[in-house]
Motif scaffolding. Structure first.
Motif, PDB file in Angstrom:
ATOM      1  N   ASP A 431     -17.681  -1.794  10.257  1.00 42.68           N
ATOM      2  CA  ASP A 431     -16.819  -1.415   9.145  1.00 42.68           C
ATOM      3  C   ASP A 431     -15.526  -0.835   9.713  1.00 42.68           C
ATOM      4  O   ASP A 431     -15.478  -0.416  10.878  1.00 42.68           O
ATOM      5  CB  ASP A 431     -17.524  -0.384   8.258  1.00 42.68           C
ATOM      6  CG  ASP A 431     -16.857  -0.207   6.906  1.00 42.68           C
ATOM      7  OD1 ASP A 431     -15.980  -1.024   6.557  1.00 42.68           O
ATOM      8  OD2 ASP A 431     -17.213   0.744   6.183  1.00 42.68           O
ATOM      9  N   SER A 432     -14.468  -0.834   8.937  1.00 45.69           N
ATOM     10  CA  SER A 432     -13.187  -0.312   9.397  1.00 45.69           C
ATOM     11  C   SER A 432     -12.284  -0.003   8.214  1.00 45.69           C
ATOM     12  O   SER A 432     -12.366  -0.650   7.174  1.00 45.69           O
ATOM     13  CB  SER A 432     -12.499  -1.322  10.321  1.00 45.69           C
ATOM     14  OG  SER A 432     -11.280  -0.795  10.827  1.00 45.69           O
ATOM     15  N   TYR A 433     -11.397   0.983   8.416  1.00 45.11           N
ATOM     16  CA  TYR A 433     -10.457   1.380   7.368  1.00 45.11           C
ATOM     17  C   TYR A 433      -9.064   1.595   7.953  1.00 45.11           C
ATOM     18  O   TYR A 433      -8.317   2.434   7.474  1.00 45.11           O
ATOM     19  CB  TYR A 433     -10.951   2.663   6.686  1.00 45.11           C
ATOM     20  CG  TYR A 433     -12.266   2.443   5.992  1.00 45.11           C
ATOM     21  CD1 TYR A 433     -12.325   1.959   4.690  1.00 45.11           C
ATOM     22  CD2 TYR A 433     -13.460   2.658   6.672  1.00 45.11           C
ATOM     23  CE1 TYR A 433     -13.533   1.713   4.078  1.00 45.11           C
ATOM     24  CE2 TYR A 433     -14.680   2.414   6.062  1.00 45.11           C
ATOM     25  CZ  TYR A 433     -14.718   1.943   4.768  1.00 45.11           C
ATOM     26  OH  TYR A 433     -15.916   1.693   4.157  1.00 45.11           O
ATOM     27  N   ASN A 434      -8.725   0.809   8.954  1.00 44.92           N
ATOM     28  CA  ASN A 434      -7.469   1.050   9.651  1.00 44.92           C
ATOM     29  C   ASN A 434      -6.400   0.016   9.380  1.00 44.92           C
ATOM     30  O   ASN A 434      -5.218   0.287   9.535  1.00 44.92           O
ATOM     31  CB  ASN A 434      -7.735   1.167  11.151  1.00 44.92           C
ATOM     32  CG  ASN A 434      -8.331   2.504  11.504  1.00 44.92           C
ATOM     33  OD1 ASN A 434      -7.634   3.490  11.606  1.00 44.92           O
ATOM     34  ND2 ASN A 434      -9.646   2.542  11.632  1.00 44.92           N
ATOM     35  N   MET A 454      -3.675   1.229  -2.158  1.00 40.65           N
ATOM     36  CA  MET A 454      -4.020   1.975  -0.947  1.00 40.65           C
ATOM     37  C   MET A 454      -3.240   1.440   0.253  1.00 40.65           C
ATOM     38  O   MET A 454      -2.745   2.208   1.089  1.00 40.65           O
ATOM     39  CB  MET A 454      -5.524   1.870  -0.698  1.00 40.65           C
ATOM     40  CG  MET A 454      -6.047   2.706   0.444  1.00 40.65           C
ATOM     41  SD  MET A 454      -7.862   2.605   0.515  1.00 40.65           S
ATOM     42  CE  MET A 454      -8.188   3.566   1.997  1.00 40.65           C
ATOM     43  N   ARG A 455      -3.105   0.119   0.324  1.00 37.49           N
ATOM     44  CA  ARG A 455      -2.350  -0.498   1.424  1.00 37.49           C
ATOM     45  C   ARG A 455      -0.907   0.012   1.433  1.00 37.49           C
ATOM     46  O   ARG A 455      -0.329   0.262   2.500  1.00 37.49           O
ATOM     47  CB  ARG A 455      -2.382  -2.012   1.276  1.00 37.49           C
ATOM     48  CG  ARG A 455      -1.550  -2.766   2.315  1.00 37.49           C
ATOM     49  CD  ARG A 455      -1.716  -4.270   2.156  1.00 37.49           C
ATOM     50  NE  ARG A 455      -1.289  -4.736   0.861  1.00 37.49           N
ATOM     51  CZ  ARG A 455      -0.031  -5.112   0.563  1.00 37.49           C
ATOM     52  NH1 ARG A 455       0.903  -5.080   1.507  1.00 37.49           N
ATOM     53  NH2 ARG A 455       0.280  -5.533  -0.644  1.00 37.49           N
ATOM     54  N   LYS A 456      -0.342   0.193   0.272  1.00 38.90           N
ATOM     55  CA  LYS A 456       1.064   0.610   0.191  1.00 38.90           C
ATOM     56  C   LYS A 456       1.236   2.118   0.395  1.00 38.90           C
ATOM     57  O   LYS A 456       2.097   2.561   1.147  1.00 38.90           O
ATOM     58  CB  LYS A 456       1.647   0.186  -1.151  1.00 38.90           C
ATOM     59  CG  LYS A 456       1.731  -1.332  -1.317  1.00 38.90           C
ATOM     60  CD  LYS A 456       2.218  -1.717  -2.721  1.00 38.90           C
ATOM     61  CE  LYS A 456       2.267  -3.226  -2.887  1.00 38.90           C
ATOM     62  NZ  LYS A 456       2.698  -3.620  -4.260  1.00 38.90           N
ATOM     63  N   GLN A 457       0.414   2.904  -0.273  1.00 38.51           N
ATOM     64  CA  GLN A 457       0.649   4.344  -0.235  1.00 38.51           C
ATOM     65  C   GLN A 457       0.094   5.004   1.028  1.00 38.51           C
ATOM     66  O   GLN A 457       0.525   6.103   1.396  1.00 38.51           O
ATOM     67  CB  GLN A 457       0.048   5.018  -1.466  1.00 38.51           C
ATOM     68  CG  GLN A 457      -1.474   5.016  -1.543  1.00 38.51           C
ATOM     69  CD  GLN A 457      -1.974   5.441  -2.915  1.00 38.51           C
ATOM     70  OE1 GLN A 457      -1.279   5.309  -3.912  1.00 38.51           O
ATOM     71  NE2 GLN A 457      -3.187   5.967  -2.960  1.00 38.51           N
ATOM     72  N   CYS A 458      -0.837   4.335   1.712  1.00 34.78           N
ATOM     73  CA  CYS A 458      -1.423   4.920   2.920  1.00 34.78           C
ATOM     74  C   CYS A 458      -0.851   4.328   4.204  1.00 34.78           C
ATOM     75  O   CYS A 458      -1.242   4.732   5.303  1.00 34.78           O
ATOM     76  CB  CYS A 458      -2.941   4.738   2.928  1.00 34.78           C
ATOM     77  SG  CYS A 458      -3.785   5.578   1.569  1.00 34.78           S
ATOM     78  N   ALA A 459       0.060   3.357   4.074  1.00 33.35           N
ATOM     79  CA  ALA A 459       0.648   2.729   5.263  1.00 33.35           C
ATOM     80  C   ALA A 459       1.422   3.755   6.087  1.00 33.35           C
ATOM     81  O   ALA A 459       2.138   4.602   5.547  1.00 33.35           O
ATOM     82  CB  ALA A 459       1.567   1.587   4.847  1.00 33.35           C
ATOM     83  N   ILE A 460       1.263   3.676   7.402  1.00 36.04           N
ATOM     84  CA  ILE A 460       1.968   4.589   8.306  1.00 36.04           C
ATOM     85  C   ILE A 460       3.444   4.213   8.361  1.00 36.04           C
ATOM     86  O   ILE A 460       3.795   3.060   8.610  1.00 36.04           O
ATOM     87  CB  ILE A 460       1.344   4.532   9.715  1.00 36.04           C
ATOM     88  CG1 ILE A 460      -0.087   5.064   9.679  1.00 36.04           C
ATOM     89  CG2 ILE A 460       2.193   5.304  10.716  1.00 36.04           C
ATOM     90  CD1 ILE A 460      -0.865   4.837  10.954  1.00 36.04           C
ATOM     91  N   GLU A 461       4.295   5.190   8.125  1.00 32.66           N
ATOM     92  CA  GLU A 461       5.747   4.974   8.191  1.00 32.66           C
ATOM     93  C   GLU A 461       6.265   5.511   9.523  1.00 32.66           C
ATOM     94  O   GLU A 461       6.108   6.692   9.844  1.00 32.66           O
ATOM     95  CB  GLU A 461       6.446   5.683   7.031  1.00 32.66           C
ATOM     96  CG  GLU A 461       7.954   5.458   6.994  1.00 32.66           C
ATOM     97  CD  GLU A 461       8.618   6.189   5.845  1.00 32.66           C
ATOM     98  OE1 GLU A 461       9.654   6.840   6.083  1.00 32.66           O
ATOM     99  OE2 GLU A 461       8.083   6.133   4.715  1.00 32.66           O
ATOM    100  N   LEU A 462       6.875   4.640  10.303  1.00 28.18           N
ATOM    101  CA  LEU A 462       7.384   5.004  11.611  1.00 28.18           C
ATOM    102  C   LEU A 462       8.705   5.752  11.500  1.00 28.18           C
ATOM    103  O   LEU A 462       9.310   5.825  10.425  1.00 28.18           O
ATOM    104  CB  LEU A 462       7.548   3.748  12.467  1.00 28.18           C
ATOM    105  CG  LEU A 462       6.272   2.917  12.670  1.00 28.18           C
ATOM    106  CD1 LEU A 462       6.574   1.661  13.471  1.00 28.18           C
ATOM    107  CD2 LEU A 462       5.193   3.753  13.358  1.00 28.18           C
ATOM    108  N   ALA A 463       9.157   6.282  12.640  1.00 26.26           N
ATOM    109  CA  ALA A 463      10.377   7.094  12.641  1.00 26.26           C
ATOM    110  C   ALA A 463      11.594   6.305  12.194  1.00 26.26           C
ATOM    111  O   ALA A 463      12.528   6.868  11.609  1.00 26.26           O
ATOM    112  CB  ALA A 463      10.609   7.669  14.032  1.00 26.26           C
ATOM    113  N   CYS A 482      -5.329   9.656   4.321  1.00 22.49           N
ATOM    114  CA  CYS A 482      -5.002   9.179   2.971  1.00 22.49           C
ATOM    115  C   CYS A 482      -6.222   8.544   2.296  1.00 22.49           C
ATOM    116  O   CYS A 482      -6.967   7.776   2.909  1.00 22.49           O
ATOM    117  CB  CYS A 482      -3.862   8.168   3.089  1.00 22.49           C
ATOM    118  SG  CYS A 482      -3.278   7.511   1.516  1.00 22.49           S
ATOM    119  N   ASP A 483      -6.412   8.839   1.016  1.00 23.96           N
ATOM    120  CA  ASP A 483      -7.464   8.243   0.183  1.00 23.96           C
ATOM    121  C   ASP A 483      -8.848   8.322   0.825  1.00 23.96           C
ATOM    122  O   ASP A 483      -9.614   7.347   0.852  1.00 23.96           O
ATOM    123  CB  ASP A 483      -7.121   6.786  -0.145  1.00 23.96           C
ATOM    124  CG  ASP A 483      -6.226   6.677  -1.376  1.00 23.96           C
ATOM    125  OD1 ASP A 483      -6.140   7.664  -2.138  1.00 23.96           O
ATOM    126  OD2 ASP A 483      -5.616   5.619  -1.578  1.00 23.96           O
TER     127      ASP A 483
END
Length: 762
Positions: A431-434, A454-463, A482-483
């Motif tokens: 299983d994975s959630y990354n 979830m894909r949109k709001q939990c996505a990592i935003e880079l510098a 997130c979530d």
């Protein structure tokens, strides 16, 4: 300009620093603790350590810069003989140094410094003293032994590890260097936001380290601990004790108290079962009638390839090849997925219950309409079937961890999960959630089927403002903070409907830390997110939890890990990746039920063959720290049978370090107890199980060579048990015994001796 070697009196230093000049960069101070003295040049961070026997060694070369610029020093104070502090200018980085048993350095940023989001402040602080160093011990995997004057190692490190971070890439946040007759260990007390750079200047390995202060971590100090020791494993032992002192270590014995099924990991080899559909060729009893039913009476939607390749074939005129049979079975399975699809997940409904219902409907419908051409539906299955469990039981293997690459096989045959558990086995799903991909893009990638919200709001935003692309550039990588409630509920549902007593959670254990400017979480907070997620799963589901790598920074809740005994390598090598005519080609990623990538034997090419697998370049750093805490094995890309020309080395290293074998099985490879892979599994188990039963809760405390070439190696454990391995092709006289070529003996403290030899199973 040469550096001043004799420390200035403190009063003289202060006078010079009041009006900084170029000469201030050469000034040095002394820290004293009993008979030991460390001489520090603050502006360049040259470190010289004078030991109790009056010998002096350089433990860090002078090369300190901030954003590539040399620094001067200001505000130097030395409140006691073993302490000092100063400020680097113009960066305004405050440095504290303390000598008490270890040398501790702490770097912190002035509160008034403003760091722009995409312009971190880089402190280059470490430069390996090449002339004084003979050997590096690096935990990029289990442990690498790297002679400094080896040009091949230098080139490999420069090409494959330069730019490595010290969270995910360095599996434990320390390294050890042999310097004269002592061992210098550098431990990063703050392992985040660091980079290692390697170069192979003058045919020698050189290594540099730097730390970055960013808007998200600038309030965190960067702390380093440097120690001198007498043995190569002492640095790993120090790190082990540090984890214990910090309350970070949880031995397997403690984990068994809270999760009794962890005891089933003791002495258990590890197996991945492949195939995720409802039926396999082994379930068909009448091929021509099944084919005729499928095309003329089933009313199922038939894939284009099946119409093209199978429809025109007739009994008596044509022959159904293995390819045709597999295509027919795959097409029926695909048609059933179309007939009974599962709805896409949402934030309020993860879809696991619907997946289970859809799978059961597929199975029921096929049993009602095609039963005359198939065996009993209770026997169906690819990765999980009754005959596979029977073969494993009848082979006499009583302790196993069985892993599925997704949970659908268990949804088809939950009764088989129960039978495997009744046999004493652990049964897990991957299983994975990354990574989250857009819904509908790849329905076969079950773990990445996460809600679009979830894909949109939990996505990592880079510098730089972009979102971090997910695995292989698909979708986005997600922040584990997130979530969390969504993840918790999906895990609970997967365990419930699959009846699993174990779970493999991909990526969380790798310490893949990143900064997320959307959530304003730094790398340390992301590591906490991974640990909190794994800890919740372990405490609230009852499963025996494992993860990828088992990196020392992310082991909370885990009892096992996959990755460090054989790490992934050669990802971009054309011979390994795409040249199908090469003996080094790893294989295709299909067919789905038995991918060549996992089952095809391959050779390992130079320089990987020597650098990564020769026993002379391996050292059990990870096992010194974690042997009684996390049971580690190979990365699932490379089971114990994958590489034909280094199998002996891998086998003996694994047994010497007391780590389990990993074997991949498909249904056709597990038809009987006499199948080569079942026989191989039984052979590994015959050696590993009795040794691990004795040593699972013991510490690995010593490692040495019994010859000068590293062909005869020995490990010692805290109960006094000893394992000795002969990697050479010749017998070795060992005490009163002859240790055969490519074999080992474990002399357990109980008086039992276990002899084991590496064998090929083709």
């Amino acid at each position: 300009m040469s550096l001043v070697t004799k420390p200035f009196p403190l009063a003289a230093l202060i006078a010079v620093l009041a009006a900084p000049s170029v000469n201030a960069r050469a000034l040095s101070i002394e820290l004293k603790n009993a008979a030991e003295v460390v001489t520090i040049t603050p502006a360049s961070l040259k470190l010289d350590w004078q030991t109790t026997n009056q010998t002096s060694m350089t433990v860090n070369s002078p090369n300190l810069t901030v954003n590539g610029k040399p620094q001067t020093i200001n505000q130097l104070v030395q409140p006691s003989p073993h302490q000092a502090e100063w400020t680097l200018k113009p960066s305004n980085i405050h440095v504290k140094a303390s000598l008490k048993d270890n040398l501790t350095l702490s770097f912190s940023l002035d509160n008034n410094v403003i760091i722009a989001r995409n312009h971190p402040m880089t402190l280059a602080w470490f430069d390996l003293p090449q002339k004084e160093t003979q050997t590096l011990y690096l935990p990029f995997s289990e442990g690498m032994r790297i002679p400094i004057n080896n040009a091949t190692w230098g080139k490999y490190l420069e090409q494959n590890h330069s730019g490595a971070n010290t969270t995910q890439d360095l599996k434990m946040p320390f390294w050890t260097a042999k310097n004269s007759d002592r061992y210098v260990t550098v431990q990063l007390l703050n392992a985040t936001n660091n980079r290692l750079v390697f170069s192979s200047t003058q045919k020698q390995v050189d290594m540099f380290a730097s730390h970055q202060f960013t808007p998200l971590n600038q309030t965190e100090p960067f702390d380093v601990q440097i120690s001198l020791d007498d043995q190569r494993l002492d640095g790993a032992k120090r790190y082990r004790q540090y984890r214990i002192n910090q309350g970070l270590a949880t031995p397997l014995a403690e984990k068994i108290k809270t999760t009794p099924n962890v005891a089933k990991m003791i002495g258990a080899s590890q197996v991945y079962l492949f195939g995720s559909d409802g039926i396999s060729p082994e379930d068909v009893v009448n091929w021509w009638q099944l084919k005729d039913w499928y095309f003329t009476r089933s009313t199922l939607a038939i894939p284009t390839e099946a119409n093209k390749e199978l429809k025109a074939l007739t009994q008596g005129k044509d022959w159904l090849s293995h390819y045709h049979k597999q295509l027919l079975v795959d097409s029926i399975n695909a048609s059933l997925r179309t007939k009974y699809p599962a709805p896409l997940p949402t934030l309020t409904n993860n879809g696991i219950a619907a997946q289970f219902k859809a799978v059961q409907l597929r199975k029921k419908w096929l049993a009602q309409h095609a039963q005359p051409y198939l065996n009993n539906s209770k026997k169906w299955g690819q990765a999980l079937s009754e005959d596979m469990i029977a073969s494993l039981k009848n082979s006499g293997i009583h302790k196993l961890w069985l892993g599925l690459d997704n949970w659908i096989p268990a949804f088809y045959q939950p009764e088989m999960v129960d039978k495997a558990k009744q046999a004493g086995y652990l049964v897990a799903t991957y299983d994975s959630y990354n990574t989250a991909i857009p819904l509908g893009l790849n329905d076969g990638w079950l773990t990445a089927q996460l809600p679009n919200a979830m894909r949109k709001q939990c996505a990592i935003e880079l510098a730089d403002g972009t979102k971090k692309k997910g695995f292989r550039g698909n979708g986005y990588y997600l922040n584990p903070i997130c979530d969390l409630k969504y993840v918790q509920q999906r895990v609970k549902d997967i365990v419930k409907y699959g009846r699993f007593n174990s779970l493999f959670l991909d990526v969380d254990g790798t310490a893949m830390a990143r900064e997320d400017y959307h959530a304003k979480s730094n790398e340390s907070q992301m590591l906490n997110g991974f640990n909190n997620r794994m800890d919740w799963i372990a405490k609230n589901t009852g499963v025996v939890l494992g993860s990828e790598d088992g990196n020392s920074l992310t082991t909370t809740g885990t009892a096992f890990a996959h990755g460090l005994e054989t790490v992934g390598f050669g990802w971009t090598d054309k011979d390994m990746k795409s040249n199908k005519n090469s003996p080094y080609y790893l294989g295709r990623w299909y067919p789905d039920h038995k991918p060549d990538f996992f089952f095809k034997s391959a050779k390992v090419k130079a320089p990987y063959k020597t650098l990564l697998f020769a026993p002379q370049y391996r050292v059990p750093l990870y096992q010194t720290v974690f042997h009684d805490e996390v049971i580690n094995s190979h990365h699932w890309h490379s089971d114990s049978l994958k590489f034909s020309n280094v199998q002996t080395e891998r086998d003996l290293i694994s047994m010497l370090y007391n780590t389990p074998a990993m074997i991949h099985l498909s249904r056709d490879e597990a038809k009987s107890v006499n199948s080569p892979r079942i026989k191989a599994l039984k052979h590994y188990q015959a050696g590993y199980e009795p040794i691990h039963q004795q040593l699972w809760n013991k510490q690995l405390i010593d490692f040495k060579w019994l010859d000068n070439k590293g062909n005869i190696q020995q490990t010692r454990f805290s109960d006094g048990s000893i394992i000795t391995a002969n990697f050479s092709g010749e017998p070795f006289k060992y005490g009163q015994d002859q240790l055969a070529a490519h074999s080992l003996v474990a002399e357990l403290i109980t008086g039992e001796k276990v002899y084991w030899s590496s064998k090929a199973f083709n």
